[in-house]
Write a protein that holds these residues in place. Structure first.
Motif, mmCIF file in Angstrom:
data_model
loop_
_atom_site.group_PDB
_atom_site.id
_atom_site.type_symbol
_atom_site.label_atom_id
_atom_site.label_comp_id
_atom_site.label_asym_id
_atom_site.label_seq_id
_atom_site.Cartn_x
_atom_site.Cartn_y
_atom_site.Cartn_z
ATOM 1 N N ASP A 15 27.402 13.718 14.202
ATOM 2 C CA ASP A 15 28.939 13.456 14.341
ATOM 3 C C ASP A 15 29.128 12.327 12.667
ATOM 4 O OD1 ASP A 15 27.698 11.556 17.520
ATOM 5 O OD2 ASP A 15 28.749 13.143 17.228
ATOM 6 N N THR A 16 28.571 12.605 11.848
ATOM 7 C CA THR A 16 28.815 12.148 10.150
ATOM 8 C C THR A 16 29.052 13.371 9.298
ATOM 9 O OG1 THR A 16 26.651 10.315 11.228
ATOM 10 C CG2 THR A 16 27.999 10.724 8.216
ATOM 11 N N THR A 46 22.495 14.259 6.764
ATOM 12 C CA THR A 46 22.335 13.213 5.617
ATOM 13 C C THR A 46 21.679 12.499 5.894
ATOM 14 O OG1 THR A 46 24.281 12.484 7.527
ATOM 15 C CG2 THR A 46 25.362 13.892 5.605
ATOM 16 N N ILE A 47 21.352 11.362 4.519
ATOM 17 C CA ILE A 47 20.871 10.414 4.831
ATOM 18 C C ILE A 47 21.694 9.140 4.748
ATOM 19 C CG2 ILE A 47 18.754 11.369 4.142
ATOM 20 C CD1 ILE A 47 19.084 10.404 1.533
ATOM 21 N N ALA A 62 24.175 0.198 5.926
ATOM 22 C CA ALA A 62 24.864 1.493 6.155
ATOM 23 C C ALA A 62 24.830 2.515 7.363
ATOM 24 C CB ALA A 62 23.889 1.525 5.089
ATOM 25 N N LYS A 63 23.756 1.771 8.543
ATOM 26 C CA LYS A 63 24.476 2.966 9.385
ATOM 27 C C LYS A 63 25.519 2.168 10.295
ATOM 28 C CE LYS A 63 18.994 4.721 9.588
ATOM 29 N NZ LYS A 63 20.061 6.441 10.069
ATOM 30 N N ASP A 64 25.493 1.077 10.100
ATOM 31 C CA ASP A 64 26.752 0.300 10.993
ATOM 32 C C ASP A 64 28.457 0.872 10.302
ATOM 33 O OD1 ASP A 64 24.716 -2.859 11.641
ATOM 34 O OD2 ASP A 64 24.735 -0.382 12.579
ATOM 35 N N ALA A 65 27.913 1.008 8.724
ATOM 36 C CA ALA A 65 29.107 1.244 8.464
ATOM 37 C C ALA A 65 29.197 2.902 8.677
ATOM 38 C CB ALA A 65 29.416 0.789 7.306
ATOM 39 N N GLY A 66 28.400 3.477 9.562
ATOM 40 C CA GLY A 66 29.265 4.904 9.279
ATOM 41 C C GLY A 66 28.362 6.254 9.346
#
Length: 498
Positions: free
Chosen positions: A424-425, A430-431, A468-472
């Protein structure tokens, strides 16, 4: 005496940190480099009395003088090329009006370097000058680094110990113009109690002379003929007996002992020679080699199992924890900071569910290869932490290079463009990254052990990863913490810390 100076001068000049110092426009970064790389203790440990950094225009960027024996500051003016034009010979890459006595150092990396003798206000000194390049010897030459060591009484005393002969410095007299220079190939015509050699400045003019004192002994008188013949006969018998004894027993056993000593000294498992005149030694060597071969193979397999991840072929978690403990000890004892980065592959479960676990394993291998390409220094590392998580260590990296390194990691996966149909990113793998940079505090006494540092830094990096994950996802978050704050974090709830 000049070889060690050349070696340390080359190591400091051909170094990424010196190269970054010359390239940086940040006054803070420059002061940090100068303060931490050239304190007074560095002069004492390296046995240097002066450090000079010049840019490509032969302008001094940094100069410092400190007598490494008397612990007193020194103020040099030899870098004033207008006052001393002959000193332009310090530059290893400039066409010189007064070339130095020695040609540039012939090193295997073809890095422009030069060395010789130069006059200073504190007396003569040996110097070594090397062009400033990156550690891999790439990039433009941004200037050159000069180290000097004064030729004083302690220098001459040390030189006398090396030569096992008396050495003194003397002033040049008007009648000394005929003396040969040091290093010139002069055939000795007669025995003499002393020898004198001229030492020249960078401009080729005599600077001082060395006086070397030799022993002057006469040969003992010849033995009487009868006694000589008797001694010769006895010597021949002894030599013959010893030769037979040595050939059949002493030499083979000595060879075997030397082979085993060499193996122990080099810490490498090697095969012993089979060519011994004694059958029993051949049998010993044969069985020993078979045993060493088995041990070598088993040791290799154990090392791979213990410290290398089988799938990605990079260091595993155990190897990382050992390196982290070393970094934490350097931080607590020597105030050398480091940065810990945790990377997590975004939407990896969906990747496995869509393409299968075999494709997921192949993707992890490519992720490991892409991340390890960001490491150029031997002391830094990237390891597989478990599953789709990777963990990285960088020692003593400033904020700007760290920011560039994190951006380069994200960009490398965009360039890799490994398709991810279920993400979904982004349409490619990506990492997300979480980084924690630990800043040292000079002369701070850390009260806890190194495990406390590693635990707190890992928790903060993990928290930054989830931010970082919560930000997208496909981005990074980084935090910095000082060494004294780690103890405060240990005594409170780590989740409440910034």
């Amino acid at each position: 005496m000049s070889k060690p100076l050349q070696t340390i001068n080359y190591d400091y000049a051909v170094w990424d940190r010196t190269y970054s110092y010359m390239k940086s426009n940040s006054a803070t970064a420059k002061r940090y480099y100068e303060k931490h790389e050239f304190p007074n203790d560095t002069f004492k440990s390296l046995k240097v009395d002066g450090v000079f950094i010049f840019n490509r225009k032969n302008q001094p960027v940094f100069t410092k003088g400190f007598n490494h024996r008397s612990d007193t500051p020194l103020s040099f003016d030899l870098m004033d090329f207008n006052k001393y034009p002959q000193n332009i010979a310090l530059s290893p890459q400039t066409k010189q009006t007064f070339p130095p006595k020695n040609s540039p150092i012939d090193n295997p990396d073809n890095v422009p370097s030069t060395d010789g003798i130069i006059a200073t206000r504190y007396g003569p000194a040996i110097y070594s000058s090397t062009s400033i390049l990156k550690s891999d010897r790439s990039g433009a030459q941004l200037g050159y680094l000069v180290f000097i060591r004064l030729i004083d009484k302690s220098f001459i005393s040390e030189l006398s110990q090396y030569t096992a002969a008396g050495v003194e410095i003397a002033d040049i007299e008007s009648t000394d113009t005929y003396l040969p220079t040091l290093g010139s190939n002069i055939k000795l015509a007669k025995l003499s109690p002393t020898s004198e050699r001229l030492i020249k400045n960078v401009d080729g003019k005599p600077l001082f002379k060395l006086v070397l004192y030799h022993t002057n002994t006469q040969a003992p008188p010849l033995l009487a003929p009868n006694v000589f013949i008797l001694l010769a006969e006895m010597s021949m018998l002894l030599i013959l007996a010893y030769s037979l004894y040595s050939y059949f027993l002493v030499t083979p056993v000595r060879k075997l002992a030397i082979d085993i000593q060499d193996m122990d000294r080099s810490r490498e498992i090697k095969k012993l020679r089979y060519h011994y005149p004694i059958t029993e030694l051949i049998k010993v060597a044969t069985h020993f080699n078979a045993l060493m071969g088995t041990i070598q193979e088993q040791t290799k397999q154990l090392n791979e199992q213990a410290y290398i991840d089988k799938l990605t072929n990079i260091p595993n978690r155990r190897s990382f924890e050992q390196r982290l403990e070393t970094y934490c000890q350097l931080l607590a004892r020597q105030q050398i900071g480091f940065t810990l980065i945790i990377a997590d592959v975004d939407h990896f479960k969906q990747y496995n569910d869509t393409l299968g676990h075999l494709a997921g394993d192949a993707a992890l291998i490519k992720v490991a290869q892409t991340l390890t390409q960001q490491f150029y220094r031997a002391e830094d590392m990237c390891a597989r932490f478990g599953g789709e998580e990777f963990i990285m260590l960088f020692r003593d990296i400033p904020d700007e290079p760290l920011q560039a390194k994190l951006d380069a990691m994200l960009l490398s996966f965009k360039d890799l463009a490994l398709p991810h149909p279920s993400s979904d990113t982004a349409p490619y793998v990506t990492i997300s990254l979480g980084a924690c940079k630990v800043d040292p505090i000079e002369d701070y006494q850390f009260k806890n052990n190194s495990n406390v540092i590693g635990r707190q830094v890992s928790l903060l990096a993990d928290k930054a990863l989830y931010q970082a994950k919560d930000a997208g996802r496909n981005q990074y978050r980084k935090v910095s913490i000082r060494l004294d704050r780690i103890e405060e974090c240990e005594s409170s709830n780590p989740s409440d810390q910034p």
